[in-house]
Design an enzyme around this catalytic site. Structure first.
Site, PDB file in Angstrom:
ATOM      1  N   GLU A 172       0.824  -1.228   0.000  1.00 16.82           N
ATOM      2  CA  GLU A 172       0.000   0.000   0.000  1.00 16.82           C
ATOM      3  C   GLU A 172       0.849   1.265   0.000  1.00 16.82           C
ATOM      4  OE1 GLU A 172      -3.062  -0.238   3.038  1.00 16.82           O
ATOM      5  OE2 GLU A 172      -4.045  -1.902   2.010  1.00 16.82           O
ATOM      6  N   GLU A 300      -5.139  -8.740   0.187  1.00 12.30           N
ATOM      7  CA  GLU A 300      -5.932  -8.356   1.358  1.00 12.30           C
ATOM      8  C   GLU A 300      -7.380  -8.227   0.913  1.00 12.30           C
ATOM      9  OE1 GLU A 300      -4.618  -5.141   3.915  1.00 12.30           O
ATOM     10  OE2 GLU A 300      -2.510  -5.659   3.557  1.00 12.30           O
TER      11      GLU A 300
HETATM   12  O1  AHR Z   1      -4.978  -5.808   7.281  1.00 15.19           O
HETATM   13  C1  AHR Z   1      -4.915  -4.629   8.013  1.00 15.19           C
HETATM   14  C2  AHR Z   1      -4.231  -3.487   7.273  1.00 15.19           C
HETATM   15  O2  AHR Z   1      -5.030  -3.051   6.223  1.00 15.19           O
HETATM   16  C3  AHR Z   1      -2.909  -3.829   6.618  1.00 15.19           C
HETATM   17  O3  AHR Z   1      -1.845  -3.710   7.471  1.00 15.19           O
HETATM   18  C4  AHR Z   1      -2.803  -2.802   5.533  1.00 15.19           C
HETATM   19  O4  AHR Z   1      -2.045  -3.233   4.451  1.00 15.19           O
HETATM   20  C5  AHR Z   1      -4.246  -2.475   5.199  1.00 15.19           C
HETATM   21  O5  AHR Z   1      -4.452  -1.113   5.154  1.00 15.19           O
END
Ligand code: AHR
Length: 496
Positions: A172, A300
């Site tokens: 990210e 994610e």
């Molecule tokens: O999964 C929780 C967080 O969400 C992670 O650390 C990040 O990559 C995302 O913003």
């Protein structure tokens, strides 16, 4: 009108990559400490690993686990977490504002992966980390040569290389919350240079480019700059590419049940857009067809409302039956989009926005555990053609842009045929009040095994001492119509 689902098991659309059932373990909240690693607890083994958590991962047959972050990785120096534990430095942790003891690090995680029987996927520090440090980490994990970091691994007790295959080029990096946030121009330049060096050190690794949600100008730009056929120094290969996958992240959630359960449909649109951006980059950069297209790494995904369950407080979501329906809808998306998805990682795997919650004395399987378990067990092999004709939900959706770009039928459907010849049809009925008697065309008459995830209502939860949502097993003879209960996930299985 009677809904109709038609399925043709002979029409195989694409192989489903087992890695779509991947997990994610970040140094965040109680995911590692108190989750995976809980030394001194009678439920832990001699390594301090929670045995009940290991068993749950085995039950899930979880093929790959991403580590150590997430946002955490942006200030993580892996060298702090290897060697004798009493010499490891505690450090300030800037993603979730805590202290990282470094008691659990590279060797512990890789050992845990071996015990579980899962493959590690490491994310590199693109915030405060250097390329030298990244190269050293790959050397430590993967080299069999007589070199400094490979020898450090041997000194730390591990002779054989671990052969860590998957490495993410940051996490990210577009986000304002990120230590080391970058412009897309700066990121693309750095990612490409790091990729070249890392592949020179170990050509066998697979590198994952950091995307956003798959629909942004960041995604378009970094793909255009990095999905190239520029193999200077890499032996002029026409079959290999520097970038194996493009990562995207989306979390869905809404307080209103129907918006919540239909929101994962937005991820399907994001996959389609990302796939088009990958194709466009390859066309514009004249990448020869012999070089495989990078796949999408949805590393994610989940139901998460960061206001309801803030990251700094450990993001311990309490999932409802509505969330379990949303998770099943997410998984239907990955099955339907199998042709372009190379990996997906539920974020996360223990305690933090997770289907699994540890207590000091045991393990709670949240509502979302059940669809994940059923899909991981049965929705492998090939995705097959399935079509649904039924009424649609026409109210508010999340996100708003979804209305008009994505269909939201009451019954959300995907289907798979396994190597063993068993066909599985997965149906999510998002309607909170209505069961649907449905004409299932293509099902084989005889014995159809039925697995139903359901509960007393869409707000039902599983917490310690109260488990309202589970799986009911039954059978159907495949004749006549099948009724999908209100607010349920149903898997129908038969041998083709
Ligand atoms: O999964 C929780 C967080 O969400 C992670 O650390 C990040 O990559 C995302 O913003």
């Amino acid at each position: 009108d009677t809904p109709v689902i038609s399925i043709n098991p002979a029409h195989r659309v694409a192989k489903i990559n087992d890695n779509v059932y991947g997990g994610f373990a970040e140094h965040m909240g109680r995911c590692i400490y108190g989750g995976i690693y809980d030394p001194g607890n009678p439920l832990s083994d001699e390594n301090g690993f929670r045995k009940d958590v290991i068993e749950a991962f085995k039950e899930l047959n979880c093929p790959v686990v991403r580590y150590p972050g997430g946002n955490f990785v942006a200030t993580y120096h892996w060298l702090d977490g290897v060697g004798p534990k009493d010499q490891r430095p505690p450090r300030p942790e800037l993603a979730w504002i805590g202290v990282e003891s470094n008691e659990f690090g590279t060797d512990e995680f890789l050992k845990w992966c071996e015990v579980v029987g899962t493959e590690p996927y490491f994310a590199l520090n693109f915030g405060t980390g250097t390329l030298d440090e990244a190269l050293a980490w790959v050397e430590y994990c993967n080299s069999s040569k007589n070199t400094y970091y490979a020898n450090l691994r041997r000194k730390n007790g591990r002779e054989e290389p671990y052969n860590v295959k998957y490495w993410a080029l940051g996490n990210e990096m577009w986000g304002p919350w990120q230590v080391g946030q970058m412009t897309k121009e700066d990121y693309a330049k750095k990612a490409y240079q790091w990729a070249k060096a890392l592949k020179l050190l170990d050509p066998s690794i697979q590198l994952i480019l950091c995307g956003q949600d798959g629909t942004s100008s960041w995604d378009a730009y970094v793909l255009k700059e990095c999905v190239k056929w520029d193999v200077h120094g890499l032996g002029g290969s026409t079959t290999a590419s520097l970038i194996a996958m493009h990562s995207i992240h989306i979390y869905t959630a809404s307080a209103a049940h129907l918006a919540n359960a239909t929101a994962p449909r937005s991820a399907e649109r994001a996959i389609e857009v990302t796939a088009a951006l990958i194709d466009l980059a390859r066309i514009e950069n004249n990448v020869p067809p012999s070089v495989p297209a990078p796949s999408i790494c949805f590393d994610e995904w989940n139901v998460w409302d960061p206001v309801r369950a803030p990251g700094e407080a450990g993001a311990e979501e309490k999932y409802t039956l509505s969330d379990a329906l949303a998770v099943a809808a997410w998984l239907n998306v990955f099955v339907r989009q199998a042709r372009r998805v190379g990996m997906a990682n539920v974020a996360q795997s223990v305690n933090v926005i997770s289907p699994l919650m540890t207590t000091k004395t045991g393990l709670v399987k949240q509502t979302t555990w059940w669809p994940l378990l059923l899909f991981s067990r049965f929705m492998r092999g090939h995705t097959v053609a399935a079509h649904v004709a039924c009424g649609e939900y026409e109210g508010e959706t999340a996100p708003r842009w979804m209305r008009g770009t994505v269909a939201t039928p009451w019954l959300d459907v995907s289907a798979a045929v396994g190597e063993d010849g068993w066909v599985t049809l997965a149906v999510v009925n998002v309607h909170a009040e209505r069961a649907f008697e449905t004409d299932v065309q293509g099902v084989k008459e005889g014995v159809v095994k039925v697995y139903t995830v359901e509960g007393p209502g869409v707000d039902a939860v599983n917490v310690e001492g109260k488990e309202e949502v589970g799986v009911r097993e039954s059978e159907w003879d495949g004749r006549g119509k099948f009724t999908f209960p209100k607010a349920s996930v149903t898997l129908l299985r038969w041998k083709a």
